[in-house]
Write an enzyme that holds these catalytic residues in place. Structure first.
Site, PDB file in Angstrom:
ATOM      1  N   HIS A 144       0.834  -1.207   0.000  1.00 43.44           N
ATOM      2  CA  HIS A 144       0.000   0.000   0.000  1.00 43.44           C
ATOM      3  C   HIS A 144       0.866   1.254   0.000  1.00 43.44           C
ATOM      4  O   HIS A 144       0.611   2.201  -0.759  1.00 43.44           O
ATOM      5  CB  HIS A 144      -0.907  -0.037   1.233  1.00 43.44           C
ATOM      6  CG  HIS A 144      -1.705   1.204   1.457  1.00 43.44           C
ATOM      7  ND1 HIS A 144      -3.017   1.347   1.037  1.00 43.44           N
ATOM      8  CD2 HIS A 144      -1.391   2.379   2.074  1.00 43.44           C
ATOM      9  CE1 HIS A 144      -3.458   2.543   1.375  1.00 43.44           C
ATOM     10  NE2 HIS A 144      -2.493   3.189   2.008  1.00 43.44           N
ATOM     11  N   GLU A 145       1.893   1.261   0.845  1.00 42.91           N
ATOM     12  CA  GLU A 145       2.766   2.440   0.926  1.00 42.91           C
ATOM     13  C   GLU A 145       3.610   2.591  -0.345  1.00 42.91           C
ATOM     14  O   GLU A 145       3.822   3.712  -0.826  1.00 42.91           O
ATOM     15  CB  GLU A 145       3.666   2.345   2.160  1.00 42.91           C
ATOM     16  CG  GLU A 145       2.928   2.251   3.486  1.00 42.91           C
ATOM     17  CD  GLU A 145       1.936   3.385   3.715  1.00 42.91           C
ATOM     18  OE1 GLU A 145       2.129   4.473   3.141  1.00 42.91           O
ATOM     19  OE2 GLU A 145       0.961   3.175   4.459  1.00 42.91           O
ATOM     20  N   HIS A 148       1.541   4.224  -2.929  1.00 45.58           N
ATOM     21  CA  HIS A 148       1.486   5.685  -2.754  1.00 45.58           C
ATOM     22  C   HIS A 148       2.664   6.350  -3.461  1.00 45.58           C
ATOM     23  O   HIS A 148       2.502   7.361  -4.143  1.00 45.58           O
ATOM     24  CB  HIS A 148       1.528   6.039  -1.267  1.00 45.58           C
ATOM     25  CG  HIS A 148       0.193   6.062  -0.594  1.00 45.58           C
ATOM     26  ND1 HIS A 148      -0.874   6.798  -1.069  1.00 45.58           N
ATOM     27  CD2 HIS A 148      -0.246   5.450   0.541  1.00 45.58           C
ATOM     28  CE1 HIS A 148      -1.915   6.628  -0.268  1.00 45.58           C
ATOM     29  NE2 HIS A 148      -1.558   5.816   0.710  1.00 45.58           N
ATOM     30  N   GLU A 224      -6.420   6.886  -1.112  1.00 42.42           N
ATOM     31  CA  GLU A 224      -6.271   5.669  -0.316  1.00 42.42           C
ATOM     32  C   GLU A 224      -6.873   4.464  -1.024  1.00 42.42           C
ATOM     33  O   GLU A 224      -6.308   3.364  -0.996  1.00 42.42           O
ATOM     34  CB  GLU A 224      -6.910   5.846   1.066  1.00 42.42           C
ATOM     35  CG  GLU A 224      -6.174   6.813   1.971  1.00 42.42           C
ATOM     36  CD  GLU A 224      -4.734   6.410   2.198  1.00 42.42           C
ATOM     37  OE1 GLU A 224      -4.473   5.210   2.448  1.00 42.42           O
ATOM     38  OE2 GLU A 224      -3.861   7.285   2.103  1.00 42.42           O
TER      39      GLU A 224
END
EC number: 3.4.24.-
Length: 291
Positions: A144-145, A148, A224
Site C-alpha cells: 500500500h505504501e 502511494h 487511499e
C-alpha cells in the site's frame, strides 16, 4: 494518515512563517499602496501557496523521521528486519521505483511513506504493526505504501495543497482589504493597511485554512482507495490487503469496527478532516474491484 497529517501540519507552519516574513518586509503595504493590486496579489498568493507546499514536500522525509522517531535500517539487526528490507525491495522493483529508505518506529500499528521523489522515498512501519500482523498482512501494508510512492501521491497532494494555499492567501487578503476599507471609510489616513486588514486576514487565514484542509483530506481519502488497489496488484491478490485492513480495524472481515460504527451513526466534523476512508468502505471497494 501520518504521511498526510504531517504534510498538512508542516505546510501550515511553513505558510505561516512565510506570511510573517512577508508582513515584516512590508509586502502587505506594497499590495495596498494605491488600492488593492490584484495582479500583484495573485502573484504573491501563488508564491506563498506553492512555495509553502513545495518546501513542505522537500522537507517531508527529515520531518517524518524526526517526528515519528524513525530508525533507518542500514544493516538489518535480525531476521525480521532483513525480511522487511527485502520485502520493500521486491515490491519497489515490481512498482518500478527506486529502493526507498526503510525504517521502523515505536508505536501502535501504522505505516507511512513519504518523500519528494519516487526514487528517493522513505517507507516506515511501526513495531505495533510488526508484532500484530502476519507477514502476509505486513507485505500488503508495505505494498500500500509503495503504491502511494509509485502513484506520485505526495506530489499530487503538494499540487492540491498549493492550489488551496493560493486560494486562502488571495481570498483572505481581498476580504481583509474590503473590511479595512469599510472600517476606514471617510478617513484621510491612507498610508497603508490598517488594523482591520491585519485582523481580518489572520482570522480568514485560519478559517479558510480549515476549509482548505477539508478539501485536501477529501482528495487524500480517494487516493487511499487507489493505494489499496495498488497493493492488491503488486501482491497479485486482494485478500492480504483486506485482511490487513480488517486487522487494523480490530475486526474480522465483514464486520464493522466499533469506532467506525459509532462514527457512522453520529457523523460529526471529524469525518470531514479524515485523511482515510472508513475501513469497511475500503474493504468493500477491494471486494468489488476487478480481480
Amino acid at each position: 494518515m501520518k504521511r498526510i497529517f504531517l504534510f498538512i501540519l508542516t505546510n501550515i507552519a511553513v505558510v505561516a512563517v512565510l506570511g510573517i516574513v512577508a508582513s515584516l518586509l512590508g509586502v502587505n503595504r506594497f499590495l495596498t499602496a494605491n488600492g488593492l493590486n490584484l495582479s500583484a496579489l495573485l502573484g504573491f498568493a501563488l508564491i506563498m501557496g506553492f512555495g509553502g507546499a513545495i518546501i513542505s514536500l522537500l522537507i517531508s522525509k527529515p520531518v517524518a523521521k524526526w517526528s515519528a522517531g524513525v530508525r533507518i535500517i542500514n544493516d538489518a539487526q535480525n531476521a525480521d528486519e532483513a525480511w522487511i528490507v527485502e520485502t520493500v525491495r521486491k515490491l519497489a522493483d515490481k512498482a518500478q521505483i527506486g529502493m526507498p529508505e526503510v525504517g521502523i518506529f515505536e508505536g501502535a500499528p501504522n505505516a507511512f511513506a513519504t518523500g519528494a521523489f519516487k526514487n528517493s522515498s522513505l517507507v516506515a512501519v511501526s513495531t505495533g504493526l510488526l508484532q500484530g500482523m502476519t507477514r502476509e498482512e505486513i507485505e500488503a501494508v508495505i505494498g500500500h505504501e509503495i503504491a502511494h510512492v509509485a502513484n506520485g501521491d505526495m506530489v499530487t497532494m503538494t499540487l492540491i495543497q498549493g492550489v488551496m494555499n493560493t486560494f486562502v492567501v488571495f481570498l483572505s487578503r481581498v476580504i481583509g482589504y474590503a473590511v479595512d476599507s469599510f472600517l476606514r471609510r471617510g478617513s484621510d489616513n491612507n498610508s497603508g493597511p490598517g488594523i482591520g486588514y491585519y485582523v481580518s486576514t489572520i482570522v480568514l487565514d485560519i478559517v479558510l485554512g480549515f476549509a482548505a484542509a477539508i478539501v485536501v483530506a477529501w482528495f487524500s481519502r480517494h487516493r487511499e482507495f487507489r493505494a489499496d488497489a495498488g497493493s492488491a496488484q503488486l501482491l497479485g491478490r486482494k485478500q492480504p490487503m483486506m485482511n490487513a485492513l480488517a486487522r487494523l480495524g480490530g475486526m474480522q472481515p465483514g464486520e464493522l469496527p466499533k469506532a467506525v460504527e459509532a462514527m457512522g451513526i453520529t457523523g460529526g466534523i471529524g469525518k470531514w478532516f479524515a485523511t482515510h476512508p472508513p475501513i469497511e468502505e475500503r474493504i468493500a471497494a477491494l471486494q468489488n474491484a476487478p480481480a
